[in-house]
Enzyme design. Structure first.
Site, PDB file in Angstrom:
ATOM      1  NE  ARG A 133      -2.932   0.293   3.370  1.00 23.41           N
ATOM      2  CZ  ARG A 133      -2.314   0.575   4.511  1.00 23.41           C
ATOM      3  NH1 ARG A 133      -1.639   1.693   4.672  1.00 23.41           N
ATOM      4  NH2 ARG A 133      -2.347  -0.290   5.515  1.00 23.41           N
ATOM      5  CE1 TYR A 155     -14.059  15.531 -16.173  1.00 27.15           C
ATOM      6  CE2 TYR A 155     -13.548  14.981 -13.897  1.00 27.15           C
ATOM      7  CZ  TYR A 155     -13.898  14.588 -15.182  1.00 27.15           C
ATOM      8  OH  TYR A 155     -14.076  13.264 -15.447  1.00 27.15           O
ATOM      9  CG  ASP A 214      -7.815  19.201 -13.947  1.00 30.16           C
ATOM     10  OD1 ASP A 214      -7.024  18.711 -14.780  1.00 30.16           O
ATOM     11  OD2 ASP A 214      -8.883  18.638 -13.613  1.00 30.16           O
ATOM     12  CE  LYS A 273      -9.908  11.974 -19.109  1.00 33.28           C
ATOM     13  NZ  LYS A 273     -10.314  13.162 -18.398  1.00 33.28           N
TER      14      LYS A 273
END
Ligand code: PLP
Length: 380
Positions: free
Chosen positions: A49, A102, A174, A199
């Protein structure tokens, strides 16, 4: 940067000379002696983790791309957004969010931050230095998106950052649109550059990924906060994003050129009322884009003259090279109708027609233009 993208995060000597970092599947990490177990807090790899050599390699590559002190990886772009917001949330805190942010960023404000007692203001993305007038004693974070989702207005990043820094307020940008390749927000004084690795970084439409690249002095706290939430990423996903990043430079240059060609062509069409692409000299954000960006990606918007849905369907359903679906940033082209007015509250969006969002992929732009021309002809 092109050279950095080929070499960042690679250490073949550490794994039998293989060019790429292997996919380390691991939860338990064994320590051979009690002394080493006792000192595991200092070990670079101590539990799955907490990161593996694969995820660390991706962190290093993103940090090199963004010029970051360190990077926190998340399983999606949305989680990169929510973790950044939550790291600054406390009852009574106030956030500033652009009105063209967004969609899911907006929904997080309403559905998660508000019940926690965080207040927020959606600001006009073209506000520039006027942002100073919206700052409160309690303002704890300013969000920026460049350009904004769906409508592609370009913010004055430098003016917003200057106002924030004068008051010691952190900023998050962003940076998904530029892929981190055409804009380096941390070099402009932004505190966090957030991306959906889904993306352009991965670039092949086959993985979900997010990252928070942290500026000087911001990484330790963000890393600890994300670790407390249990945020971690799978090694296969980290591997895919890293693999995509090796070709980011050549892909982005192609997206830049092809999208500008398609955008300039759309501007000449009688069916098109308006093209929203900051790389076009006619775009209101062009000067800001030229000042801060070294290129434009493949995603932009345009507005069709009003068209009944069945006729729009005739255009869309017959396209050969444009897919209809969420996301973007892969090698393939996409086209969808949008409804930006639904995602605004302090500014309006009345372009007088049907808004569209296009992603220009890596196909031959001549084929893409021909396909669109045939589609526009079907509108008639
Ligand atoms: C797609 C997108 C995200 C979210 O990324 P996911 O990986 O889909 O969660 C965040 N910001 C922008 C601007 C995006 O386009």
């Amino acid at each position: 940067m092109q050279t950095t993208l080929c070499h960042a995060g690679r250490h073949p000597e550490d794994h039998s000379g293989a060019v790429n970092v292997p996919v380390f599947h691991a939860s338990t990490i064994l320590f051979p002696t009690l002394e080493q177990l006792d000192a595991k807090g200092d070990a670079p790899v101590r539990y799955g983790r907490r990161g593996t050599p694969t995820s660390h390699a991706l962190e290093d590559a993103v940090s090199a791309l963004e010029g970051a002190e360190g990077t926190v990886l998340t399983p999606s772009g949305v989680m990169a957004i929510t973790v950044t917001l939550l790291a600054h949330a406390r009852p009574g805190a106030h956030f500033l969010i652009p009105d063209n942010a967004y969609g899911p960023c907006r929904h997080t404000c309403h559905e998660i931050l508000k019940p926690m007692g965080v207040d927020y203001t959606f600001y006009d993305p073209r506000i520039g230095a006027g942002i100073a007038g919206l700052l409160r004693e309690e303002t704890a974070l300013i969000w920026i998106e460049a350009p904004g989702s769906q409508t592609f207005e370009m913010p004055d990043i430098r003016a917003i950052v200057e106002a924030a820094r004068a008051r010691g307020i952190p900023t998050a940008l962003d940076n998904t649109w530029s892929g981190g390749f055409f804009l380096r927000p941390l070099s402009l004084g932004v505190t966090y550059s957030v991306q959906a690795g889904t993306k352009y970084l991965s670039g092949h439409s086959d993985v979900m990924s997010g990252m928070i690249a942290c500026g000087a002095g911001a990484h330790e706290r963000m890393k600890a906060f994300a670790a407390r939430l249990g945020v971690c990423v799978g090694p296969d996903d980290a591997y895919l994003v890293l693999r995509g990043m090796r070709t980011l430079a050549v892909r982005m240059r192609q997206h830049h050129e092809a999208a500008l060609q398609v955008a300039a062509w759309l501007e000449t069409r009688p069916e098109v009322l308006r093209v929203m692409h900051p790389g076009l000299p006619s775009d209101p954000g062009h000067a800001l884009w030229s000042r801060d960006f070294s290129g434009a990606s493949g995603l932009f918007g345009f507005v069709l003259a009003p068209v009944p849905r069945p006729r729009l369907a005739r255009m869309m359903d017959g396209l050969r090279f444009y897919g209809m679906g969420s996301s973007w940033g892969g090698f393939e082209s996409l086209l969808i109708p949008t409804d930006p007015a639904k995602l605004r509250s302090t500014t309006s969006w009345n372009p007088g027609g049907q808004s569209m969002r296009i992603h220009v992929g890596l196909e031959d732009p001549a084929d893409l233009i021909e396909d669109l021309a045939a589609g526009l002809a079907r509108l008639a």
